[in-house]
Write a protein that holds these residues in place. Structure first.
Motif, short mmCIF file in Angstrom:
data_model
loop_
_atom_site.label_atom_id
_atom_site.label_comp_id
_atom_site.label_asym_id
_atom_site.label_seq_id
_atom_site.Cartn_x
_atom_site.Cartn_y
_atom_site.Cartn_z
N ASP A 245 0.88 -1.16 0.00
CA ASP A 245 0.00 0.00 0.00
C ASP A 245 0.92 1.21 0.00
OD1 ASP A 245 -1.54 2.24 0.83
OD2 ASP A 245 -3.02 0.93 1.75
N TYR A 246 0.99 1.91 -1.12
CA TYR A 246 1.96 3.00 -1.26
C TYR A 246 1.72 4.12 -0.24
CZ TYR A 246 4.44 1.34 -5.39
OH TYR A 246 5.25 0.63 -6.23
N GLU A 247 0.47 4.38 0.08
CA GLU A 247 0.19 5.43 1.06
C GLU A 247 0.78 5.09 2.42
OE1 GLU A 247 -3.64 7.82 3.02
OE2 GLU A 247 -3.96 6.30 1.45
N VAL A 248 0.60 3.84 2.84
CA VAL A 248 1.14 3.39 4.12
C VAL A 248 2.66 3.34 4.07
CG1 VAL A 248 1.24 1.44 5.73
CG2 VAL A 248 -0.93 2.08 4.67
N LEU A 249 3.20 2.80 2.98
CA LEU A 249 4.65 2.66 2.84
C LEU A 249 5.35 4.01 2.87
CD1 LEU A 249 7.22 1.01 2.23
CD2 LEU A 249 6.63 1.17 -0.20
N MET A 250 4.86 4.98 2.10
CA MET A 250 5.51 6.29 2.05
C MET A 250 5.36 7.05 3.36
SD MET A 250 6.99 6.13 -0.77
CE MET A 250 7.72 7.78 -0.71
N ALA A 251 4.25 6.83 4.06
CA ALA A 251 4.08 7.46 5.38
C ALA A 251 5.10 6.91 6.36
CB ALA A 251 2.66 7.22 5.89
N GLN A 252 5.34 5.60 6.28
CA GLN A 252 6.32 4.97 7.17
C GLN A 252 7.73 5.46 6.86
OE1 GLN A 252 6.29 0.67 6.99
NE2 GLN A 252 7.24 0.45 9.00
N ILE A 253 8.04 5.61 5.56
CA ILE A 253 9.37 6.10 5.17
C ILE A 253 9.56 7.55 5.60
CG2 ILE A 253 10.76 6.76 3.17
CD1 ILE A 253 9.72 4.25 1.77
N SER A 254 8.53 8.39 5.43
CA SER A 254 8.64 9.81 5.74
C SER A 254 8.90 10.06 7.22
CB SER A 254 7.37 10.54 5.31
OG SER A 254 6.26 10.14 6.11
N LYS A 255 8.44 9.15 8.09
CA LYS A 255 8.62 9.31 9.54
C LYS A 255 9.86 8.58 10.04
CE LYS A 255 3.60 9.53 10.11
NZ LYS A 255 2.39 8.82 10.64
#
Length: 317
Positions: A245-255
């Motif tokens: 899930d790109y939304e979840v993945l990118m949120a995890q990376i951003s934090k």
């Protein structure tokens, strides 16, 4: 050679199990700080590696202790299959209760630039691992080099290759100037039969670290990997499209502590996927389409301003 271990593992020098109950780090975390026979091997984190000298019963007991299925980890190819592993490709039979699936490799990829330019790389046949297309990879590195202010090569730094598979992206990074690359790939067969042979063939094994673990787990434990070196300078994110899930993945990376204010992130994503204009403190400096594949690159604000100023320079004829 010294071995730093957080859980019962095999010490290569003694062939015996050792443990360290004073720490609470992941399963099979191993750090090699000096070479065996004058050769430095890559750091392999959370990995199970055969040929350790343990008996079959020892291995089963060790895996059961951590709630793992021994049958899943200890399946071995037949002697006939092992003899087939030679030349430019390799073959391995992966057995289960119902069927046998043969996994093979071929050389279709190549390094596009830098010290290892034109060297061919192994990749698995079939669609279980989908390497980044060469046209996409070439475009990504051209953009990164330009954004970093050095069109001929990458700025020296550390690269994190998530969902690394064949290692094609990380190897390209080393070839073009990166000083160190960390590869995150959860499939032990790919690590042993594709990634490590590619690093040996290109001569980049000594500046590589391999983490055989799920990307999600790696991101959750980011702080233990950052250490004294701080955030990574570059990160590539090339997951199997339907598995994340790109939304979840990118949120995890951003934090994540893996990303800093001067980091660059390369993300390959499929058509009809919405990517935000920012990733934490980074901004999107490029978004390109290659058929059904899209490429987004995030970087510091100064890199975006630099690219805009370059476009305004008049061409003198």
């Amino acid at each position: 050679m010294s071995v730093v271990s957080s859980s019962p593992i095999l010490s290569p020098s003694s062939g015996r199990l050792s443990s360290n109950s004073s720490t609470n780090l992941p399963l099979f975390s191993t750090s090699f700080t000096k070479p065996i026979s004058q050769k430095r091997y890559p750091l392999i984190v959370f990995s199970y590696k055969s040929g350790t000298g343990l008996t079959s019963e020892d291995k089963k007991e060790l895996l059961k202790r951590y709630g793992l299925d021994p049958d899943e980890f200890l399946s071995e190819p037949s002697p006939k299959t092992r003899r087939r592993k030679e030349g430019r490709g390799s073959k391995l039979v992966v057995s289960d209760e119902k069927s046998q699936e043969e996994r093979t490799t071929h050389r279709l990829l190549q390094v596009l630039g830098g010290k290892a330019r034109r060297k061919k790389l192994l990749s698995p046949k079939g669609m279980d691992v989908r390497p980044m297309m060469e046209v996409v990879k070439g475009a990504a590195f051209d953009i990164l080099q330009s954004a970093g202010g050095c069109p001929a090569s990458l700025r020296p730094g550390r690269w994190l290759d998530l969902y690394s598979g064949t290692g094609s992206v990380g190897i390209e990074a080393i070839s073009r100037g990166c000083s160190e690359v960390h590869f995150v790939e959860m499939d032990p067969w790919v690590v042993s039969n594709v990634l490590i042979p590619n690093l040996e063939w290109t001569g980049f094994l000594d500046v590589s670290s391999i983490h055989t673990v799920r990307v999600e787990t790696f991101l959750e434990r980011a702080e233990q990997f950052v250490g004294k070196d701080g955030p990574f300078d570059y990160m590539s994110v090339t997951p199997p499209y339907t598995a994340v899930d790109y939304e979840v993945l990118m949120a995890q990376i951003s934090k994540s502590a893996l990303v800093g204010k001067d980091s660059f992130i390369v993300v390959e994503y499929p058509l009809r996927t919405d990517m935000l204009d920012t990733c934490g403190c980074l901004v999107k400096i490029k978004d390109r389409r290659f058929g059904r594949t899209h490429l987004a690159i995030y970087g510091p604000d100064w890199a975006q301003k630099k690219r805009k100023s370059e476009k305004k320079i008049p061409i003198v004829t």
